[in-house]
Design a protein around this motif. Structure first.
Motif, short mmCIF file in Angstrom:
data_model
loop_
_atom_site.label_atom_id
_atom_site.label_comp_id
_atom_site.label_asym_id
_atom_site.label_seq_id
_atom_site.Cartn_x
_atom_site.Cartn_y
_atom_site.Cartn_z
N ARG A 28 0.80 -1.19 0.11
CA ARG A 28 0.05 0.12 0.08
C ARG A 28 1.03 1.18 0.09
O ARG A 28 1.99 1.32 0.11
N HIS B 133 -0.81 -5.09 1.77
CA HIS B 133 -1.92 -5.15 1.45
C HIS B 133 -2.34 -7.01 1.06
O HIS B 133 -1.56 -7.53 0.29
N HIS C 193 -7.38 2.02 -0.76
CA HIS C 193 -6.03 2.26 -0.90
C HIS C 193 -5.46 2.10 -2.30
O HIS C 193 -5.98 1.40 -3.10
N ILE D 1 -2.55 0.79 -4.28
CA ILE D 1 -1.67 -0.34 -3.88
C ILE D 1 -0.74 -0.58 -5.28
O ILE D 1 -0.96 -0.09 -6.34
#
Length: 451
Positions: A161, A167, A397, A399
């Motif tokens: 992330r 992640h 998020h 990523i």
């Protein structure tokens, strides 16, 4: 003094070179100390400038007047803990009365500039306690996964992330997911990392790759079933529906619902069953789902409805039976026909790489977060692998998965080929891994017989 000056110049030059070529090394060697001092020294003034302070309590003002002391200043959130990490700093703050988590989130960009950090994100841990994660450099420019990660059954670290944390793809928390991405956006690399993470686990992998198997068939030694065309895919999905019904019959037989059995021992899914009776969980990876939904004739339309119906049934009922869906595609919209939006509603996890139009981003995040839609359409074309990941909770998020070549993924699958379970329902679809047949190579020049 000359020697000290030369040493100082060499240290500064080394720091500058590390910051340019190896930002992670620079952060561990110099950046973490400088950033910690900067945060501690500037903390009070920065919080006051960002509007994150509250006036002093009335009793403190009254006490200052009664004792003829200077008036107390406004109070910022109290630092509970400051923890350096390999990518940045983690601040745990205790909010003052009258403050909330939104105040910190709204000021994250101002905090980033004030503390000279690369990125700042925040999340609420519990009532009144906020965790602020600061990154010291662009961790997504050159992804380096940590050597140790918190792996559990059906929980795979697949990417990094933007805040420096890992992640995870947790199938027990988010059973089904949708992954979108245009050509050359990094979707295939994300899928390889997913397969590479699942390969060492006790799980059956089932693949549907209608591009004649060019993406998934090289990994065949670790797959319990593979389909490379829509006709085989329809039969494979029907077999999975039959397996799902059989697993439910097993759970029903093992529920042990009597007046003498505590509620904690009643089985409701495969994870409540004893280890000796628990069926092997199945992860179904569908590459290019649009190929399963397109049709050009009445027969193909019937096959298409059969496939979509099976996918919807698996998405609605498969979690308790240990069947998890991973749907991938370049495009996923309502124009693919009836049942598509119903299928999307069951896909809790959403990941969008670079997309070619806003409509695709809306199909991924329109019902989750408008900010995630905006972030997805702003991914630059030259940054392959960058993606936006979110779920139905509204959180998202940025990523990026580490680059994994197809050769690396194949080697890993071959190493763990002994973990490939034999499922009786899927035996007709077990890929043959003997030796590749010689395929004709198309020629750019006509042969002499046809010239």
């Amino acid at each position: 003094m000359t020697g000290f000056t030369v040493a100082l110049v060499l240290v500064v030059a080394a720091a500058g070179l590390l910051r340019w070529r190896r930002p992670a090394w620079y952060w561990l060697a110099f950046g973490v100390t400088l950033a910690t001092l900067r945060v501690l020294v500037r903390y009070g003034s920065v919080m006051d400038a960002c509007g994150l302070t509250v006036p002093p309590a009335r009793w403190r003002l009254a006490l200052a007047r009664a004792t003829n002391c200077p008036m107390p200043e406004s109070r910022p959130p109290r630092i509970l803990r400051l923890r350096p990490t390999r990518t940045g700093l983690v601040l745990r703050l205790k909010l003052r009365p009258g403050q909330d988590a939104f105040d910190i989130a709204a000021a994250s960009d101002r905090l980033r500039h004030s503390f000279s950090m690369y990125g700042v994100t925040s999340r609420e841990l519990r009532s009144g306690v906020i965790e602020v994660r600061m990154t010291g450099y662009d961790v997504l420019k050159r992804v380096q996964m940590p050597a140790a990660s918190d792996t559990r059954p059906m929980r795979v670290p697949v990417a990094l992330r933007q805040d420096g944390s890992v992640h995870y793809r947790d199938y027990r928390a988010i059973p089904h997911a949708l992954t979108l991405g245009a050509t050359e956006s990094g979707k295939s690399v994300y899928q390889r990392n997913l397969v590479a993470g699942l390969a060492p686990m006790d799980v059956a992998l089932v693949g549907i790759d209608c591009k004649q198997g060019v993406e998934l068939f090289p990994l065949a030694r670790r797959f319990s079933a593979l389909a490379d065309n829509p006709d085989t895919a329809a039969e494979l999905l029907d077999a999975l529906v039959v397996r799902m019904a059989d697993v439910y019959q097993l759970i029903r037989a093992q529920q042990r619902i009597t007046v003498d059995v505590p509620d904690a021992e009643i089985a409701a899914d495969i994870w409540d069953l004893p280890d000796g009776l628990r069926p092997t969980p199945v992860v179904v990876l569908v590459d290019e789902v649009a190929e399963l939904a397109l049709y050009a004739s009445k027969e193909e339309e019937k096959r298409r409805d059969r496939i979509i119906t099976a996918l919807v049934r698996l998405a609605q009922l498969g979690r308790a039976a240990g069947i998890y869906l991973e749907i991938c595609g370049q495009r996923f919209g309502s124009e693919l026909g009836k049942g598509i939006t119903m299928l999307r509603a069951q896909l809790t996890g959403r990941t969008a790489h670079r997309v070619n139009d806003e409509t695709s981003a809306n199909m991924a995040f329109g019902d989750i977060s408008p900010d995630a839609v905006l972030a997805a359409i702003q991914i630059p074309a030259e940054m392959r692998g960058i993606a936006i990941a979110g779920d139905s909770s509204g959180g998202w998020h940025r990523i990026r998965a580490p680059h994994t070549s197809l050769r690396q993924a194949v080697n890993l699958c071959n190493r763990h080929a002994d973990r490939t379970p034999d499922l009786p329902e899927l035996a007709p679809f077990r890929p043959a891994v003997s030796g590749p047949a010689a395929a004709p190579v198309p020629s750019a020049k006509p042969s002499p017989a046809t010239a």
